[in-house]
Design a protein around this motif. Structure first.
Motif, short mmCIF file in Angstrom:
data_model
loop_
_atom_site.label_atom_id
_atom_site.label_comp_id
_atom_site.label_asym_id
_atom_site.label_seq_id
_atom_site.Cartn_x
_atom_site.Cartn_y
_atom_site.Cartn_z
N LYS A 4 -46.25 -36.78 36.00
CA LYS A 4 -44.83 -35.79 35.98
C LYS A 4 -45.24 -34.57 36.53
CE LYS A 4 -40.84 -34.97 34.61
NZ LYS A 4 -39.74 -35.50 35.14
N ALA A 5 -46.59 -33.93 36.34
CA ALA A 5 -47.22 -32.67 36.70
C ALA A 5 -46.85 -32.73 38.35
CB ALA A 5 -48.39 -32.33 36.05
N LEU A 6 -47.41 -33.80 38.76
CA LEU A 6 -47.57 -33.86 40.27
C LEU A 6 -46.09 -34.01 40.72
CD1 LEU A 6 -49.31 -34.01 42.92
CD2 LEU A 6 -49.44 -36.67 42.58
N GLU A 7 -45.26 -34.73 40.22
CA GLU A 7 -44.02 -34.54 40.87
C GLU A 7 -43.25 -33.12 40.80
OE1 GLU A 7 -42.61 -39.25 39.37
OE2 GLU A 7 -42.45 -37.70 38.02
N SER A 8 -43.36 -32.86 39.79
CA SER A 8 -43.00 -31.23 39.57
C SER A 8 -43.59 -30.27 40.78
CB SER A 8 -43.51 -30.60 38.01
OG SER A 8 -42.83 -29.47 38.22
N GLU A 9 -44.86 -30.49 41.04
CA GLU A 9 -45.56 -29.63 42.19
C GLU A 9 -45.06 -30.17 43.45
OE1 GLU A 9 -47.61 -27.10 42.11
OE2 GLU A 9 -48.41 -27.32 40.28
N LEU A 10 -44.56 -31.30 43.85
CA LEU A 10 -43.97 -31.70 44.85
C LEU A 10 -42.56 -31.43 45.21
CD1 LEU A 10 -45.76 -35.42 44.84
CD2 LEU A 10 -45.93 -33.90 46.88
N ILE A 11 -41.72 -31.22 44.02
CA ILE A 11 -40.49 -30.71 44.05
C ILE A 11 -40.70 -29.06 44.54
CG2 ILE A 11 -38.61 -29.73 42.69
CD1 ILE A 11 -38.83 -32.76 41.15
N THR A 12 -41.37 -28.67 44.19
CA THR A 12 -41.76 -27.03 44.36
C THR A 12 -42.15 -27.11 45.96
OG1 THR A 12 -42.23 -26.62 42.18
CG2 THR A 12 -42.96 -25.02 43.94
N LEU A 13 -43.08 -27.67 46.32
CA LEU A 13 -43.62 -27.67 47.79
C LEU A 13 -42.49 -28.09 48.65
CD1 LEU A 13 -46.12 -27.28 49.57
CD2 LEU A 13 -46.24 -29.98 49.41
N ALA A 28 -35.76 -34.14 43.73
CA ALA A 28 -36.43 -35.18 43.00
C ALA A 28 -37.57 -35.68 43.79
CB ALA A 28 -35.61 -36.02 42.56
N ALA A 29 -38.70 -36.11 42.92
CA ALA A 29 -39.67 -36.65 43.67
C ALA A 29 -40.42 -37.80 42.65
CB ALA A 29 -40.80 -35.74 43.79
N VAL A 30 -40.54 -38.96 43.11
CA VAL A 30 -41.12 -39.96 42.40
C VAL A 30 -42.32 -40.79 42.99
CG1 VAL A 30 -40.46 -42.39 41.79
CG2 VAL A 30 -38.63 -40.78 42.32
N CYS A 31 -43.38 -40.36 42.08
CA CYS A 31 -44.71 -40.81 42.47
C CYS A 31 -44.76 -42.30 42.54
CB CYS A 31 -45.76 -40.06 41.81
SG CYS A 31 -46.10 -38.46 42.41
N ALA A 35 -56.47 -40.98 45.86
CA ALA A 35 -57.22 -42.10 46.41
C ALA A 35 -56.26 -43.25 47.09
CB ALA A 35 -57.95 -42.64 45.13
N GLU A 36 -55.41 -43.52 46.28
CA GLU A 36 -54.02 -44.37 46.84
C GLU A 36 -52.87 -44.03 46.19
OE1 GLU A 36 -53.98 -46.68 49.22
OE2 GLU A 36 -56.20 -47.38 49.38
N GLY A 37 -51.83 -43.73 47.01
CA GLY A 37 -50.61 -43.40 46.34
C GLY A 37 -49.63 -42.89 47.23
N GLY A 38 -48.56 -42.51 46.61
CA GLY A 38 -47.17 -41.95 47.53
C GLY A 38 -46.48 -41.18 46.72
N CYS A 39 -45.09 -40.62 47.44
CA CYS A 39 -44.47 -39.94 46.80
C CYS A 39 -43.04 -40.06 47.41
CB CYS A 39 -44.60 -38.72 46.51
SG CYS A 39 -43.18 -37.87 45.38
N ILE A 40 -41.92 -40.62 46.66
CA ILE A 40 -40.40 -40.52 47.52
C ILE A 40 -39.76 -39.33 46.95
CG2 ILE A 40 -38.49 -41.90 47.42
CD1 ILE A 40 -39.77 -44.19 46.09
N CYS A 41 -39.52 -38.34 48.08
CA CYS A 41 -38.63 -37.14 47.89
C CYS A 41 -37.11 -37.59 48.09
CB CYS A 41 -39.22 -36.20 48.52
SG CYS A 41 -40.59 -35.34 47.82
N LEU A 53 -52.95 -33.65 41.81
CA LEU A 53 -52.77 -32.58 41.27
C LEU A 53 -53.38 -31.15 41.56
CD1 LEU A 53 -50.36 -31.35 39.31
CD2 LEU A 53 -51.69 -32.19 37.36
N ALA A 54 -54.95 -31.47 41.56
CA ALA A 54 -55.91 -30.12 41.77
C ALA A 54 -55.61 -30.00 43.11
CB ALA A 54 -57.18 -30.99 41.51
N GLN A 55 -55.45 -30.99 44.20
CA GLN A 55 -55.43 -30.53 45.66
C GLN A 55 -54.19 -29.89 46.02
OE1 GLN A 55 -56.10 -34.01 48.00
NE2 GLN A 55 -58.34 -34.13 47.30
N ILE A 56 -52.92 -30.16 45.43
CA ILE A 56 -51.78 -29.63 45.89
C ILE A 56 -51.48 -28.16 45.41
CG2 ILE A 56 -50.44 -30.21 43.75
CD1 ILE A 56 -48.14 -31.01 45.95
#
Length: 413
Positions: free
Chosen positions: A34-43, A48-51, A202-208, A267-270
């Protein structure tokens, strides 16, 4: 010297975030996601952002969300990683490949020629992190003669009333378009957080999501969160809080959620991305350009234009006038010098599986032309000035060695 191609950026902040996650005893989807999704919305400035657990999963989810299936077509560039087309095939639809422009992005006029009543979506790929020509693509799908061809089969298709525009932004997190985040240009933007990407989990993605009315992006976010968890109305984190054991399955979903242990890395990288990590990548790209600019064999990649700026994910060096075999020899010589490079990408019609489906590289001459002369050089924040100088000198020497030209001409500006 041994220079890797693209190691992940792992500093103490990343280690601390991961350790904190481990110490909470909660490692699957939960507060870190949830925190990463919030950072992605800000960026990105998107609603909305769905990891999810990969770019491919995100694409399959969104094509399914839109109702793409058997008998439908999705237009994709021939020059991209296989996942772009495989996501279409996994939905039962047909990928319709088109050629690219010299800047590696999908050719809008080639798209126009392929649109018909079966076309449901376009997946435009931001190769090397450079946004596609989205103003042209958006204008194209809104043309009355194009919209009238769109045949709706589902409620969501009827709600949109036109072709869905998806950005394959696997390379382009942080890219800009008209001085705004490029993710605001499309209906859907999908990022990759694979190990070699600018930001990794590592592995992952996000839908904005950036869906127009009548869609409610928050409602669609809520649906997609369930969709990524088998259609289950209560996730494991919620079930872990007290007597919340009872759940229901509301529809046929997928299992494509991102776990917190992965989200912690991203989260640490973004949090360092805009001010530190992205500027460092840009500096390296500029140094490469300065080193090669003026040599008559150097085809400079478009990293910044009047209205676009890349995320500097790759530095796609191209060497004018060489053959594919000569390009391969340059790579071999660089590897002998301890420099690990790559090629982005082998066009899909050159791959065995896609050839078996009837795709032929002869139909995509510019894709082959760009591929046959391209070498992706290392570009990541940990590269030192000494390593950059070593790489540039080695490239110049290896091109001279392979081409047989005794003296390379450097054009004075």
């Amino acid at each position: 010297m041994n220079i890797p191609f693209s190691p992940p950026f792992i500093d103490q902040a990343v280690i601390d975030e991961v350790l904190e996650t481990l110490q909470t005893n909660w490692i699957t989807s939960g507060p870190k996601v949830k925190a990463l999704e919030s950072e992605l919305i800000t960026l990105t400035g998107t609603p909305a952002a769905v990891c999810v657990n990969s770019w491919t999963s995100g694409a399959i989810m969104m094509l399914n969300w839109f109702g793409v299936g058997a008998g439908d077509e999705v237009i994709v560039p021939a020059y991209t990683y296989c996942a772009t087309a495989l996501s279409v095939l996994h939905c039962g639809a047909t990928p319709v490949m088109v050629d690219i422009l010299d800047d590696f992005t999908i050719d809008p006029e080639m798209i126009r020629k392929k649109i018909n009543i079966r076309t449901k979506a376009i997946i435009a790929v931001d190769i090397a992190g450079l946004p596609c020509h989205y103003e042209e693509l958006k204008a194209l799908i809104r043309e009355p003669e194009i919209k009238v061809q769109f045949v709706s089969k589902t409620a969501r298709q009827a709600g949109l009333g036109r072709i869905l525009l998806i950005a394959d932004a696997a390379h382009s997190i942080g890219a800009m378009y008209n001085e705004k985040p490029a993710a605001q240009q499309c209906d859907v933007t999908i990022f990759s957080f694979h190990a070699v990407k600018n930001i990794t989990t590592a592995e992952g993605g996000c839908i904005c999501l950036n869906l127009p009315e009548p869609f409610d992006n928050q409602e669609e976010y809520a649906f997609l969160k369930l969709f990524s968890m088998n259609g289950q109305n209560r996730d494991a984190f919620a079930k872990s809080k007290g007597a919340n054991w009872r759940y229901d399955i509301l529809f046929k979903g997928f299992k494509m959620n991102m776990p917190d242990i992965c989200a912690a890395i991203g989260l640490a990288q973004i949090r360092q991305y805009v001010k530190t990590l992205l500027p460092l990548r840009k500096i390296i790209s500029l140094k490469y350009g300065d080193a090669f600019r003026g040599y008559d064999w150097f085809i400079e990649p478009v990293m910044k234009s009047e209205n676009r700026e890349a995320s500097y994910h790759l530095f796609p060096l191209r060497i004018k006038g060489i053959t594919e075999a000569q390009r391969d020899r340059v790579i071999d010589e660089l590897v002998l010098r301890g420099i690990n490079v790559n090629v982005h990408f082998i066009p899909m019609p050159m791959l065995t599986y896609f050839k078996s489906l009837g795709y032929a590289i002869a139909d995509f001459p510019n894709s082959y032309k760009q591929y046959s002369t391209e070498i992706s050089l290392p570009i990541y924040p940990q590269l030192t000035d000494g390593e950059i100088v070593y790489i540039t000198n080695a490239v110049i020497e290896c091109v001279r060695l392979v081409t047989g030209v005794k003296k390379l001409v450097k054009v004075l500006s």
